[in-house]
Design a protein around this motif. Structure first.
Motif, mmCIF file in Angstrom:
data_model
loop_
_atom_site.group_PDB
_atom_site.id
_atom_site.type_symbol
_atom_site.label_atom_id
_atom_site.label_comp_id
_atom_site.label_asym_id
_atom_site.label_seq_id
_atom_site.Cartn_x
_atom_site.Cartn_y
_atom_site.Cartn_z
ATOM 1 N N TYR A 1 32.763 -19.220 11.007
ATOM 2 C CA TYR A 1 33.914 -18.378 11.374
ATOM 3 C C TYR A 1 34.465 -17.593 10.170
ATOM 4 C CZ TYR A 1 38.513 -17.416 13.545
ATOM 5 O OH TYR A 1 39.639 -16.824 14.036
ATOM 6 N N ASP B 1 37.357 -17.082 8.866
ATOM 7 C CA ASP B 1 38.697 -16.489 8.774
ATOM 8 C C ASP B 1 39.715 -17.226 9.630
ATOM 9 O OD1 ASP B 1 40.477 -14.688 7.657
ATOM 10 O OD2 ASP B 1 40.183 -13.177 9.208
ATOM 11 N N LYS C 1 43.020 -18.986 10.358
ATOM 12 C CA LYS C 1 44.382 -18.978 9.828
ATOM 13 C C LYS C 1 45.320 -18.905 11.028
ATOM 14 C CE LYS C 1 44.039 -13.950 9.098
ATOM 15 N NZ LYS C 1 44.155 -12.860 8.113
ATOM 16 N N GLU D 1 47.447 -16.786 12.061
ATOM 17 C CA GLU D 1 47.504 -15.482 12.720
ATOM 18 C C GLU D 1 46.348 -15.260 13.685
ATOM 19 O OE1 GLU D 1 49.490 -14.892 8.656
ATOM 20 O OE2 GLU D 1 47.890 -16.085 9.553
ATOM 21 N N ASN D 2 45.251 -15.953 13.489
ATOM 22 C CA ASN D 2 44.073 -15.775 14.347
ATOM 23 C C ASN D 2 43.964 -16.838 15.435
ATOM 24 O OD1 ASN D 2 43.268 -13.493 13.039
ATOM 25 N ND2 ASN D 2 41.723 -14.483 11.769
ATOM 26 N N ILE E 1 40.800 -19.156 19.823
ATOM 27 C CA ILE E 1 40.482 -18.618 18.497
ATOM 28 C C ILE E 1 40.105 -17.155 18.638
ATOM 29 C CG2 ILE E 1 38.918 -18.779 16.526
ATOM 30 C CD1 ILE E 1 38.609 -21.734 17.095
ATOM 31 N N SER E 2 40.669 -16.304 17.795
ATOM 32 C CA SER E 2 40.429 -14.864 17.911
ATOM 33 C C SER E 2 39.869 -14.279 16.615
ATOM 34 C CB SER E 2 41.738 -14.142 18.271
ATOM 35 O OG SER E 2 42.612 -14.134 17.161
ATOM 36 N N ASP E 3 39.477 -13.024 16.689
ATOM 37 C CA ASP E 3 39.061 -12.224 15.534
ATOM 38 C C ASP E 3 37.884 -12.840 14.781
ATOM 39 O OD1 ASP E 3 38.805 -10.404 13.543
ATOM 40 O OD2 ASP E 3 40.847 -10.571 12.776
ATOM 41 N N THR F 1 40.619 -14.810 3.970
ATOM 42 C CA THR F 1 41.985 -14.428 3.622
ATOM 43 C C THR F 1 42.427 -15.190 2.382
ATOM 44 O OG1 THR F 1 42.519 -14.003 5.946
ATOM 45 C CG2 THR F 1 44.373 -14.365 4.451
#
Length: 282
Positions: A39, A41, A43, A45-46, A57-59, A79
């Motif tokens: 993955y 990334d 965090k 925000e995702n 889970i996104s992005d 990030t």
């Protein structure tokens, strides 16, 4: 948003809620890793919540797929404040980098601050990297012993010592005492109720810019009378994709079709039961 802004006087989640979200994230990571996807990334925000309060889970824009026969990859992605030490050092890495980010995410869920960079702190990325590579994580006294040991195991600076995906599963992580009261079978089957269910009439964002990328309707301004009218029938149960499916499959046309000379079809025509004979998409 939920960590910091829903309860601004007491930000962060209790361990029960953080445990639930972390467990669902682990299920998602396990599935990705079983399909050889790193993955890279993870965090807060995702991590999104669906209508029932379950994690999505996104992005996956920074995700990468390990080629068959190759167990590691290289590349700087992620990030600042979340990237694992081996990635920062330019070394080869595997799925273990995602469990480091899980540890940082779990820490932030509970403390409402980063493990290596506090919210709003002005510090350059080189200093953040130095902290990740060299500094131990400081835990507030509010952390339970099980939660602390899990975070330490996930954020181990040596990837070989880190808790994670091994032998095709996350059984090692799932068996940690932090999850001792969780029924993994029921969780994976979607039978465990979420600790928080979003209100469909509330937009959980401080600014429209936070949700603009997810909106399919732009440039429309609702007046107060529009909002009052909307509240009369808004249920949050009729998403736009469902409405589009009703149109594409012909159900909408069938329910709104006219009979002879413009009359409405009878209630039992074509098996349709409707007193009004009309279906309106809201």
């Amino acid at each position: 948003y939920h960590i910091y802004n829903v309860n601004e006087k007491n930000p962060g989640f209790d361990e029960f809620r953080a445990c639930f979200y972390s467990a669902q994230i682990i299920c998602g990571l396990e599935h990705l890793h079983q399909n050889r996807i790193i993955y890279r990334d993870l965090k807060p925000e995702n991590v999104l919540l669906d209508d029932d309060g379950h994690v999505r889970i996104s992005d996956l824009g920074l995700a990468t797929v390990l080629k068959e026969g190759c167990n590691q990859t290289k590349g700087y992605a992620g990030t600042p404040g979340f990237m694992a030490p081996e990635m920062l050092k330019g070394e080869s890495y595997d799925f273990s980098v995602d469990y480091f980010t899980l540890g940082v995410t779990l820490y932030e869920m509970i403390t409402a601050k980063g493990a290596f960079r506090m919210r709003g702190e002005k510090v350059d990325n080189n200093e953040v990297s130095r902290r990740i590579l060299n500094d131990p994580v400081q835990y507030p006294q509010t952390f339970s012993e099980h939660c602390k040991t899990l975070c330490e195991a996930l954020m181990a600076k040596d990837a070989a010592q880190r808790l994670g995906f091994k032998d095709g599963s996350c059984s090692e992580v799932k068996s940690h005492p932090f999850f001792k009261n969780l029924n993994w079978g029921r969780l994976e089957a979607g039978l465990v109720d979420a600790p928080f269910v979003p209100n469909p009439n509330i937009v959980y964002a401080k600014d429209i810019g936070d949700v603009g990328a997810f909106s399919t309707i732009k440039g429309i301004v609702f007046t107060n009378s529009d909002q009052e009218f909307y509240q009369e029938f808004a249920s949050g149960k009729m998403p736009i994709p469902w409405q589009e499916e009703m149109i594409e499959t012909g159900v909408f046309d069938e329910l709104n079709s006219s009979g002879d000379k413009g009359s409405m079809p009878s209630d039992n025509e074509d098996g349709v039961q409707s007193k009004s004979g009309t279906c309106v998409l809201l």
